[in-house]
Design a protein around this motif. Structure first.
Motif, PDB file in Angstrom:
ATOM      1  N   ARG A   1     -94.318  40.797 -51.465  1.00  0.00           N
ATOM      2  CA  ARG A   1     -92.931  41.648 -51.542  1.00  0.00           C
ATOM      3  C   ARG A   1     -92.765  41.924 -49.913  1.00  0.00           C
ATOM      4  O   ARG A   1     -91.514  42.248 -49.603  1.00  0.00           O
ATOM      5  CB  ARG A   1     -93.291  42.703 -52.328  1.00  0.00           C
ATOM      6  CG  ARG A   1     -93.181  42.039 -53.833  1.00  0.00           C
ATOM      7  CD  ARG A   1     -91.824  42.301 -54.504  1.00  0.00           C
ATOM      8  NE  ARG A   1     -91.776  41.753 -55.816  1.00  0.00           N
ATOM      9  CZ  ARG A   1     -91.356  40.753 -56.142  1.00  0.00           C
ATOM     10  NH1 ARG A   1     -90.561  39.951 -55.279  1.00  0.00           N
ATOM     11  NH2 ARG A   1     -91.194  40.364 -57.365  1.00  0.00           N
TER      12      ARG A   1
ATOM     13  N   CYS B   1     -86.022  35.143 -49.714  1.00  0.00           N
ATOM     14  CA  CYS B   1     -84.995  36.035 -50.305  1.00  0.00           C
ATOM     15  C   CYS B   1     -84.670  35.437 -51.980  1.00  0.00           C
ATOM     16  O   CYS B   1     -84.906  34.240 -52.022  1.00  0.00           O
ATOM     17  CB  CYS B   1     -83.798  35.943 -49.664  1.00  0.00           C
ATOM     18  SG  CYS B   1     -82.983  34.316 -49.028  1.00  0.00           S
ATOM     19  N   GLU B   2     -84.909  36.379 -52.766  1.00  0.00           N
ATOM     20  CA  GLU B   2     -84.775  36.084 -54.419  1.00  0.00           C
ATOM     21  C   GLU B   2     -83.293  35.644 -54.593  1.00  0.00           C
ATOM     22  O   GLU B   2     -82.388  36.653 -54.064  1.00  0.00           O
ATOM     23  CB  GLU B   2     -85.157  37.221 -55.263  1.00  0.00           C
ATOM     24  CG  GLU B   2     -86.905  37.744 -54.868  1.00  0.00           C
ATOM     25  CD  GLU B   2     -87.728  36.819 -55.711  1.00  0.00           C
ATOM     26  OE1 GLU B   2     -87.429  36.121 -56.472  1.00  0.00           O
ATOM     27  OE2 GLU B   2     -88.985  37.335 -55.707  1.00  0.00           O
TER      28      GLU B   2
ATOM     29  N   GLN C   1     -90.809  39.755 -47.863  1.00  0.00           N
ATOM     30  CA  GLN C   1     -89.496  39.659 -48.367  1.00  0.00           C
ATOM     31  C   GLN C   1     -88.823  40.939 -47.654  1.00  0.00           C
ATOM     32  O   GLN C   1     -87.678  40.570 -47.070  1.00  0.00           O
ATOM     33  CB  GLN C   1     -89.413  39.759 -49.846  1.00  0.00           C
ATOM     34  CG  GLN C   1     -89.709  38.406 -50.441  1.00  0.00           C
ATOM     35  CD  GLN C   1     -89.710  38.425 -51.893  1.00  0.00           C
ATOM     36  OE1 GLN C   1     -89.827  39.557 -52.352  1.00  0.00           O
ATOM     37  NE2 GLN C   1     -89.362  37.588 -52.645  1.00  0.00           N
TER      38      GLN C   1
END
Ligand code: AMP
Length: 280
Positions: free
Chosen positions: A206, A279-280, A209
């Protein structure tokens, strides 16, 4: 839901299904099932007939690894699957799977020699060979694998492409505990005192990200940020933590939107792997 334990039984059940030319969806597993596995079976939704296999494959474990202590919970697994929309569960024995010999194998090539393949040199040959055998036995139209084992998913996609196998590979998103830990059959081996440290990996990914959103561009800088996040958990040690390109599994100097953050850590005797998109 039918349960079969041998190739002969499998053939006699599937002959009718093959003859009916319906779409077969297939989820191979090693059992000790959890929500992550079940989510994959739900991705077979559009198929007419759904098969799950449960087989702890000895050829993908090195002699020093955890084959003998790998969790085996067949009764619970079958109870969980009976509540899903599953038609057939194939639970072969080692003899049923490998009785004809283990001399020939499918080699994963360069992509199978890095990261998980560097730490577990025979692992991916074992995985690809058993997946190949299972594909020949079940003859699925669609097979579903988890993004949780991202290098495995990339290698299976590459295998069916290079070997011209007529099976569509679907990747299922990683299912996590509410605090972010990726579900895994091996999480049950974490001692209570180690459970908090297991979060180091998902927290680090995380953090990677977030760094990308902040404008970090170089993989080295990204790796530094992720390593810093792991250091907040002194009981966790890193095997690797970086960004790669899924097509090649190479680490780019500067990552792109298609790069994947991947990592492996150890907490006590438990080895954990995880990954996330940049990137989600
Ligand atoms: P295994 O039983 O560990 O060999 O896993 C069987 C399949 O389930 C593989 O395709 C894994 O990638 C997938 N899988 C394992 N854990 C998860 C998870 N937390 N979320 C989604 N899929 C998973």
């Amino acid at each position: 839901m039918q349960v079969v334990r041998s190739l002969d039984e499998l053939n006699s059940v599937l002959e009718v299904v093959w003859a009916a030319a319906v779409r077969i969806g297939f989820v191979p597993t090693m059992g000790a099932l959890h929500e992550g596995h079940l989510s994959l079976t739900r991705l077979c939704g559009p198929c007419d007939y759904r098969v799950v296999s449960i087989f702890v494959n000895p050829t993908q474990f090195a002699p020093n690894e955890d084959l003998s202590r790998y969790p085996r919970t067949l009764d619970e697994d079958l109870a969980m699957l009976s509540r899903e929309n599953i038609d057939l569960v194939y639970v072969p024995s080692v003899e049923d799977m490998y009785g004809s010999g283990v001399q020939i194998s499918i080699q994963p090539g360069e992509m199978g020699k890095v990261f998980e393949g560097a730490i577990r040199p025979e692992h991916f040959a074992g995985v690809l060979t058993v997946v190949g055998k299972l594909f020949h036995r079940v003859k699925p139209d669609v097979a579903v694998f988890g993004e949780k084992d991202f290098q495995q998913l990339c290698l299976i996609r590459k295998m069916v492409k290079e070997l011209d196998w007529p099976v569509q590979i679907l990747g299922g998103k990683t299912i996590r505990e509410s605090d972010g830990l990726a579900m895994s059959s091996r999480n049950r081996f974490l001692k209570q005192s180690e459970r908090a440290s297991a979060l180091a990996l998902s927290r680090a990914l995380r953090r990677g990200q977030e760094a990308a959103i902040r404008g970090v561009k170089s993989t080295e800088e990204l790796r530094g940020e992720m390593m810093q996040a792991v250091r907040e958990f002194p009981a966790a040690t890193v095997d690797y933590l970086t960004a790669i390109e899924p097509e090649s599994y190479a680490e780019p100097l500067e990552f792109s939107a298609t790069s994947r953050l991947i990592g492996a850590i150890r907490v006590g005797s438990v080895r954990l792997i995880d990954n996330m998109p940049i990137c989600e």
